[in-house]
Design a protein around this motif. Structure first.
Motif, mmCIF file in Angstrom:
data_model
loop_
_atom_site.group_PDB
_atom_site.id
_atom_site.type_symbol
_atom_site.label_atom_id
_atom_site.label_comp_id
_atom_site.label_asym_id
_atom_site.label_seq_id
_atom_site.Cartn_x
_atom_site.Cartn_y
_atom_site.Cartn_z
ATOM 1 N N ASP A 21 0.839 -1.190 0.000
ATOM 2 C CA ASP A 21 0.000 0.000 0.000
ATOM 3 C C ASP A 21 0.884 1.252 0.000
ATOM 4 N N LYS A 22 0.698 2.079 -0.997
ATOM 5 C CA LYS A 22 1.523 3.277 -1.147
ATOM 6 C C LYS A 22 1.284 4.278 -0.017
ATOM 7 N N GLU A 23 0.062 4.342 0.454
ATOM 8 C CA GLU A 23 -0.290 5.286 1.524
ATOM 9 C C GLU A 23 0.371 4.906 2.849
ATOM 10 N N LYS A 24 0.422 3.617 3.153
ATOM 11 C CA LYS A 24 0.925 3.169 4.443
ATOM 12 C C LYS A 24 2.450 3.053 4.478
ATOM 13 N N ASN A 25 3.051 2.590 3.378
ATOM 14 C CA ASN A 25 4.488 2.367 3.377
ATOM 15 C C ASN A 25 5.062 2.787 2.021
ATOM 16 N N GLN A 26 5.306 4.073 1.909
ATOM 17 C CA GLN A 26 5.745 4.634 0.638
ATOM 18 C C GLN A 26 7.109 4.098 0.202
ATOM 19 N N MET A 27 8.033 3.936 1.130
ATOM 20 C CA MET A 27 9.366 3.439 0.782
ATOM 21 C C MET A 27 9.311 2.007 0.257
ATOM 22 N N ALA A 28 8.505 1.171 0.873
ATOM 23 C CA ALA A 28 8.369 -0.216 0.411
ATOM 24 C C ALA A 28 7.730 -0.252 -0.981
ATOM 25 N N TRP A 29 6.786 0.649 -1.212
ATOM 26 C CA TRP A 29 6.136 0.718 -2.522
ATOM 27 C C TRP A 29 7.149 1.126 -3.598
ATOM 28 N N VAL A 30 7.953 2.152 -3.317
ATOM 29 C CA VAL A 30 8.969 2.605 -4.271
ATOM 30 C C VAL A 30 9.976 1.491 -4.542
ATOM 31 N N GLN A 31 10.428 0.825 -3.482
ATOM 32 C CA GLN A 31 11.377 -0.269 -3.635
ATOM 33 C C GLN A 31 10.791 -1.381 -4.501
ATOM 34 N N HIS A 32 9.550 -1.736 -4.245
ATOM 35 C CA HIS A 32 8.872 -2.792 -5.011
ATOM 36 C C HIS A 32 8.738 -2.386 -6.482
#
Length: 166
Positions: A136-147
């Motif tokens: 989820d981009k809203e909850k964990n932006q860094m994980a989303w970008v990494q993914h």
């Protein structure tokens, strides 16, 4: 007496006017415009008015320096209007039919690879996201970008394998 710039502008206006009178002219223009999609509408119009069969146009220096092709002697350039200097002036492009290859020349069909690769990238990213949903981009932006970066790297490697290395 009109100067060269005014003559070419009149030619473009006359060509654009013909579109409204006959749909065949409009259809022919669209075919030319599709081949020259990187040019602006006014430039596409000027190219079509002077050389409707043009397939790949570029400036003299691009043919010589980047594509390693030379413009044949006696070739007539296609005049385009340049208003970047505050007043209208003409600059010229040449169609690939006006050129000849040198050793290690690049061919215009390679320009199409970029568009094919972009289309394939969009398709692959969609498929990879379906198989590996992003956080989820809203909850964990860094994980989303990494993914997303990881998926992009995978897609780029697939495109290189499919289009470039094969």
């Amino acid at each position: 007496m009109p100067n060269k710039t005014e003559k070419y502008l009149a030619l473009a206006c006359k060509t654009a006017d013909s579109f409204s009178r006959q749909w065949k002219h409009w259809a022919e223009f669209l075919i030319t415009a599709a081949r020259l999609y990187k040019y602006s509408y006014p430039d596409q119009l000027m190219i079509y008015a002077q050389r409707p069969d043009a397939t790949a146009c570029a400036e003299y220096d691009v043919w010589n320096n980047k594509m390693n092709r030379y413009v044949r002697r006696g070739s007539k350039g296609i005049a385009l209007l340049d208003e970047s200097g505050g007043y209208p002036r003409l600059h010229y492009v040449f169609d690939v039919s006006d050129t000849a290859p040198r050793r290690n020349a690049l061919y215009p069909h390679l320009w199409e690879v970029e568009q094919t690769a972009e289309n394939r990238m969009q398709q692959l990213m969609k498929e990879l996201l379906e198989r590996n949903p992003a956080p989820d981009k809203e909850k964990n932006q860094m994980a989303w970008v990494q993914h997303m970066n990881s998926l992009k790297a995978q897609a780029e490697e697939m495109i290189l394998t499919e289009l470039i290395y094969s």
